[in-house]
Design a protein around this motif. Structure first.
Motif, PDB file in Angstrom:
ATOM      1  N   ASP A  36     156.207   4.446  20.765  1.00  0.00           N
ATOM      2  CA  ASP A  36     156.846   3.363  21.505  1.00  0.00           C
ATOM      3  C   ASP A  36     156.490   3.446  22.981  1.00  0.00           C
ATOM      4  O   ASP A  36     156.083   4.473  23.486  1.00  0.00           O
ATOM      5  N   ARG A  37     156.647   2.326  23.641  1.00  0.00           N
ATOM      6  CA  ARG A  37     156.387   2.227  25.076  1.00  0.00           C
ATOM      7  C   ARG A  37     157.365   1.234  25.683  1.00  0.00           C
ATOM      8  O   ARG A  37     157.869   0.342  24.993  1.00  0.00           O
ATOM      9  N   VAL A  38     157.612   1.386  26.966  1.00  0.00           N
ATOM     10  CA  VAL A  38     158.449   0.450  27.709  1.00  0.00           C
ATOM     11  C   VAL A  38     157.555  -0.224  28.740  1.00  0.00           C
ATOM     12  O   VAL A  38     156.838   0.441  29.491  1.00  0.00           O
ATOM     13  N   PHE A  39     157.575  -1.557  28.746  1.00  0.00           N
ATOM     14  CA  PHE A  39     156.773  -2.327  29.688  1.00  0.00           C
ATOM     15  C   PHE A  39     157.704  -3.208  30.519  1.00  0.00           C
ATOM     16  O   PHE A  39     158.498  -3.972  29.961  1.00  0.00           O
ATOM     17  N   LEU A  46     154.650  -9.975  32.350  1.00  0.00           N
ATOM     18  CA  LEU A  46     154.407  -8.542  32.211  1.00  0.00           C
ATOM     19  C   LEU A  46     153.921  -7.972  33.535  1.00  0.00           C
ATOM     20  O   LEU A  46     153.016  -8.525  34.163  1.00  0.00           O
ATOM     21  N   VAL A  47     154.531  -6.885  33.982  1.00  0.00           N
ATOM     22  CA  VAL A  47     154.146  -6.257  35.245  1.00  0.00           C
ATOM     23  C   VAL A  47     153.156  -5.136  34.936  1.00  0.00           C
ATOM     24  O   VAL A  47     153.489  -4.167  34.253  1.00  0.00           O
ATOM     25  N   ARG A  48     151.928  -5.303  35.424  1.00  0.00           N
ATOM     26  CA  ARG A  48     150.875  -4.299  35.218  1.00  0.00           C
ATOM     27  C   ARG A  48     150.129  -4.103  36.520  1.00  0.00           C
ATOM     28  O   ARG A  48     150.050  -4.999  37.358  1.00  0.00           O
ATOM     29  N   GLY A  49     149.527  -2.930  36.633  1.00  0.00           N
ATOM     30  CA  GLY A  49     148.644  -2.683  37.757  1.00  0.00           C
ATOM     31  C   GLY A  49     147.327  -3.402  37.548  1.00  0.00           C
ATOM     32  O   GLY A  49     147.013  -3.884  36.452  1.00  0.00           O
ATOM     33  N   THR A  50     146.518  -3.466  38.572  1.00  0.00           N
ATOM     34  CA  THR A  50     145.244  -4.186  38.531  1.00  0.00           C
ATOM     35  C   THR A  50     144.374  -3.765  37.354  1.00  0.00           C
ATOM     36  O   THR A  50     143.776  -4.591  36.680  1.00  0.00           O
ATOM     37  N   TRP A  51     144.290  -2.460  37.088  1.00  0.00           N
ATOM     38  CA  TRP A  51     143.388  -1.948  36.048  1.00  0.00           C
ATOM     39  C   TRP A  51     144.125  -1.532  34.785  1.00  0.00           C
ATOM     40  O   TRP A  51     143.550  -0.889  33.920  1.00  0.00           O
ATOM     41  N   GLN A  52     145.377  -1.901  34.651  1.00  0.00           N
ATOM     42  CA  GLN A  52     146.158  -1.510  33.478  1.00  0.00           C
ATOM     43  C   GLN A  52     146.059  -2.558  32.385  1.00  0.00           C
ATOM     44  O   GLN A  52     146.117  -3.758  32.654  1.00  0.00           O
ATOM     45  N   ARG A  66     149.848  -4.525   9.790  1.00  0.00           N
ATOM     46  CA  ARG A  66     150.752  -3.650  10.547  1.00  0.00           C
ATOM     47  C   ARG A  66     151.816  -4.522  11.172  1.00  0.00           C
ATOM     48  O   ARG A  66     151.551  -5.663  11.550  1.00  0.00           O
ATOM     49  N   ASN A  67     153.012  -4.001  11.271  1.00  0.00           N
ATOM     50  CA  ASN A  67     154.096  -4.718  11.935  1.00  0.00           C
ATOM     51  C   ASN A  67     154.330  -4.111  13.308  1.00  0.00           C
ATOM     52  O   ASN A  67     154.310  -2.893  13.461  1.00  0.00           O
ATOM     53  N   ILE A  68     154.548  -4.954  14.290  1.00  0.00           N
ATOM     54  CA  ILE A  68     154.849  -4.518  15.636  1.00  0.00           C
ATOM     55  C   ILE A  68     156.206  -5.105  15.998  1.00  0.00           C
ATOM     56  O   ILE A  68     156.449  -6.305  15.829  1.00  0.00           O
ATOM     57  N   THR A  69     157.089  -4.264  16.479  1.00  0.00           N
ATOM     58  CA  THR A  69     158.424  -4.708  16.865  1.00  0.00           C
ATOM     59  C   THR A  69     158.487  -4.780  18.381  1.00  0.00           C
ATOM     60  O   THR A  69     158.134  -3.829  19.059  1.00  0.00           O
ATOM     61  N   VAL A  70     158.925  -5.905  18.895  1.00  0.00           N
ATOM     62  CA  VAL A  70     159.117  -6.096  20.340  1.00  0.00           C
ATOM     63  C   VAL A  70     160.604  -6.283  20.549  1.00  0.00           C
ATOM     64  O   VAL A  70     161.225  -7.168  19.957  1.00  0.00           O
ATOM     65  N   GLU A  71     161.178  -5.432  21.396  1.00  0.00           N
ATOM     66  CA  GLU A  71     162.597  -5.521  21.705  1.00  0.00           C
ATOM     67  C   GLU A  71     162.731  -5.763  23.203  1.00  0.00           C
ATOM     68  O   GLU A  71     162.195  -5.012  24.010  1.00  0.00           O
ATOM     69  N   ILE A  72     163.422  -6.832  23.566  1.00  0.00           N
ATOM     70  CA  ILE A  72     163.611  -7.174  24.982  1.00  0.00           C
ATOM     71  C   ILE A  72     165.030  -6.794  25.354  1.00  0.00           C
ATOM     72  O   ILE A  72     165.999  -7.231  24.714  1.00  0.00           O
ATOM     73  N   ILE A  73     165.132  -5.967  26.387  1.00  0.00           N
ATOM     74  CA  ILE A  73     166.430  -5.483  26.851  1.00  0.00           C
ATOM     75  C   ILE A  73     166.653  -6.003  28.267  1.00  0.00           C
ATOM     76  O   ILE A  73     165.769  -5.905  29.113  1.00  0.00           O
ATOM     77  N   GLY A  74     167.803  -6.553  28.518  1.00  0.00           N
ATOM     78  CA  GLY A  74     168.113  -7.037  29.860  1.00  0.00           C
ATOM     79  C   GLY A  74     168.218  -8.548  29.910  1.00  0.00           C
ATOM     80  O   GLY A  74     168.239  -9.234  28.897  1.00  0.00           O
TER      81      GLY A  74
END
Length: 75
Positions: A36-39, A46-52, A66-74
């Motif tokens: 898992d990851r938090v973005f 989506l907040v990313r750096g220039t090279w991210q 494959r299943n991908i789960t996206v959970e939005i918090i906030g």
């Protein structure tokens, strides 16, 4: 990145787990990378750096699906 992952998990190695299910390297890779990851999202973008970038790595496949789960918090 893929070459480094393969170097770390050694898919060709005779892992004991492979006697049960020939995917020990996939389990090791998942443990190293995490599942898992938090973005951050600000103002709906989506907040990313220039090279991210974000990429998915299939460690036990290819699979047809494959299943991908996206959970939005906030707000």
């Amino acid at each position: 990145i893929l070459a480094k992952i393969k170097e770390l998990v050694e898919p060709e190695r005779k892992w004991k787990h492979n006697l049960i299910d020939d995917n020990a390297h996939a389990h090791l890779g998942s443990t190293i990378l995490g599942a898992d990851r938090v973005f951050p999202v600000r103002d709906g973008k989506l907040v990313r750096g220039t090279w991210q970038n974000i990429f998915l790595v299939e460690l036990d496949g290819p699979r047809r699906e494959r299943n991908i789960t996206v959970e939005i918090i906030g707000d």
